[in-house]
Design an enzyme around this catalytic site. Structure first.
Site: not given
Length: 608
Positions: A2, A27, A75, A99-100, A480, A484, A487, A503, A603
């Site tokens: 947030c 964010r 968020w 925020n939190g 990575e 990506k 995401e 395997h 973010k």
């Protein structure tokens, strides 16, 4: 997570707060809102689910007046992303943005409901407004009510509050989530970070954990967790409005991908002596030659950077390394050696799980070294040594240039440790340093291969599942690349060490599953070639990133090849990170997803 912003001043608050919310979009959020103190002293609010354009339409229909205001991009954690759950929340004479996560909100809510208070949202944040207002009911001043309420909150929070009939007053507080004060001329600002305040003020004070503050247009008072008045330094923020524009690119992510060479180069300038062309880091708070062990922890892409760092530290400096994702390590609580070093990696320096690990490791007696892009962050202030990268603001939710800047710092650290531990002779050190210093130029060459990457993207965009393969220090680059792709394109992707293919994962391969190979000719190439031949024999469509020598050997195996510049194996992970990120971006374009703000992601992950 947030975003918070607020202003007390002499100009209309709504346009100032709204533009700050625009700067906080990076964010991640799913609703937004603004509250102001109207000329008659009453609190007025406007909120909307979805993007800021929805809030703009609501504000046009119902304008908010006043020169004191707070804003929020939410968020969702507790409660669905609806207008009713959007911030600011109001209870009686107070409105707040948060925020939190308030961990003890259920207990507090039960107490307040017992006092006859009625809750209208599903959020944990509403509890703060009711708690503060309950103290106002006891004839406390806003300052006294806020201080009293804060002592009952458990969890992580950054807060901004405004009060009915108290125009020109705003109270902020932080515990485990960042909050900054901006100084203006006849006005003061609050923001989740300096980017929110960039065009408003370059004079910034970062609140310490447990601080709360009282702002008026002309003054700032800061108190610590014991309510003792304290002074915090004013710093000059490096970010400017011009730094956070798209500069003609379609997305922030595209812009930031093109900034890889600059981020690597600027970071190298910071860690290199220009005369001797030798890596020069700040003095360590320990004797590197006598370190028994290092512990690395991080989240997401930063964790993959740490995996490459472990490879370098063990192979070059012969330093044993333990590594784990922060969300696991902080609760696994592994035993630590005496006089050990902990290496924490974060772009924002506010990542909740990584910060939790930092505090655990510090309590366990480890010296803390942090690799950060925001050095004045909470992690920076709590570290024994900060190795700052110079990536500049990274706005897109998916990390790009910060990742290669992190790798650049870790490469410099590995060379320095190898020198101090006597595991690398001078000639070898000079050779590897030269390869590192040459990297910005090689990175810039990658953008001449965009058409080849776009051809790959057309294959990947049609797939439901994708496998990424790597070996050695390029295995984390495969991870990575898969991250990506997940995401920003929402295509399922998994990364494997290529030797693990037979395997189990090889059973997944058929003509519908592209196999993306990170295959520089300098890193276990013959082994990788054998693995790719096995995949091809089972119908796999091989898409390879390699160099000229590798391309010659892969020409009868890979369906598509992007030939990258020749570089030393030492720096190959940094270089190869760039095209795998570009591939994900190009696939996302073809899929039509929201590149800069992918669904369900934020973010800065400042809560668990």
């Amino acid at each position: 997570m947030c975003g918070i912003c607020g202003v007390v001043g002499h100009r209309p608050a709504t346009p100032i707060v709204f533009e700050a919310l625009r700067r906080l979009e990076y964010r991640g959020y799913d609703s937004a809102g603004i509250a102001t103190i109207a000329p008659d002293g009453q609190i007025t609010r406007c909120r909307a689910a979805g993007k800021l354009d929805n809030l703009a339409a609501a504000l046009k229909a119902h304008p908010l007046q006043g020169t004191t205001g707070i804003g929020h991009t939410r968020w969702a954690t507790h409660g669905a992303p609806t207008t009713n759950n959007a911030h600011p929340h109001q209870a009686g004479r107070v409105a707040i943005v948060h925020n939190g996560i308030i961990e003890n909100f259920a207990e507090l809510k039960k107490i307040l409901e017992g006092q006859g208070r009625q809750f209208v949202t599903e959020t944990d944040s509403e509890i703060v407004a009711h708690l503060v207002d309950s103290y106002l009911d006891q004839n406390m001043t806003p300052q006294q009510a806020a201080a009293a309420a804060l002592k009952h909150l458990e969890g992580a929070y950054a807060l901004a509050m405004i009060f009915e009939d108290h125009d020109g007053l705003m109270i902020g507080a932080r515990h485990g989530a960042p909050l900054a004060i901006g100084y203006g001329e006849g006005e003061m600002f609050l923001g989740s970070d300096s980017l929110a305040l960039a065009p408003l003020s370059r004079r910034i004070t970062y609140l310490e954990d447990g601080d709360w503050c009282v702002l008026t247009p002309q003054s700032v008072e800061i108190f610590d967790r014991t309510d003792r008045k304290v002074e915090r330094p004013i710093q000059i923020a490096a970010q400017t409005q011009s730094q956070i524009g798209k500069d003609g690119y379609r997305h922030f992510m595209e812009k930031e991908l093109h900034e890889h060479p600059v981020a690597i180069g600027q970071t190298l300038q910071r860690v290199t002596d220009p005369v001797t062309r030798r890596i020069t880091l700040p003095d360590f708070p320990f004797n590197a030659a006598e370190l028994p062990r290092a512990t690395i922890s991080a989240c997401g892409s930063a964790y993959y950077a740490g995996l490459v760092g472990r490879y370098w530290l063990e192979s070059l400096a012969r330093l044993p390394v333990d590594i784990d994702v922060a969300s696991e390590m902080r609760y696994r609580a592994p035993p630590q050696p005496d006089q050990g070093m902990a290496l924490l990696i974060s772009q924002s320096g506010e990542t909740a799980d990584t910060l939790g690990v930092l505090r655990f490791l510090k309590e366990a007696g480890q010296k803390i070294v942090s690799v950060l892009n925001v050095e004045h962050s909470t992690m920076g202030r709590e570290s024994d040594l900060v190795l700052g990268m110079v990536a500049g603001p990274e706005i897109s939710v998916a990390s790009t240039k910060a990742f290669t800047a992190q790798l650049t710092v870790l490469a410099a650290l590995a060379l320095t440790f190898a020198r101090e531990r006597g595991t690398l002779d001078t000639a070898a050190e000079q050779e590897l340093t030269a390869a590192l210093l040459d990297l910005p130029s090689r990175a810039a060459e990658i953008f001449s291969h965009l058409e080849g990457i776009r051809d790959m993207a057309r294959v990947v965009a049609q797939a439901r599942d994708v496998l990424y393969l790597g070996r050695g220090s390029c295995m984390p680059i495969a991870q990575e690349g898969a991250l990506k792709l997940k995401e920003i394109s929402y295509i399922h992707a998994e990364a494997y060490a290529a030797g693990e293919l037979k395997h189990g994962p090889i059973s997944l391969i058929d003509q519908t599953v592209p196999v993306v190979a990170i295959a520089p000719s300098t890193i276990l190439f013959d082994k990788m070639l054998s693995n790719l031949q096995e995949a091809k024999a089972r119908g796999g469509r091989i898409l390879a990133f390699t160099d000229a020598a590798g391309a010659e050997k892969l020409k009868d195996v890979a369906e598509q090849i992007v030939v990258l510049p020749d570089v030393d194996a030492f720096v190959a992970p940094i270089l190869y990170a760039i095209p795998v990120q570009i591939l994900a971006y190009e696939v996302a374009l073809l899929k039509g997803t929201d590149v800069d703000q992918p669904r369900n992601l934020a973010k800065s992950v400042t809560v668990e």
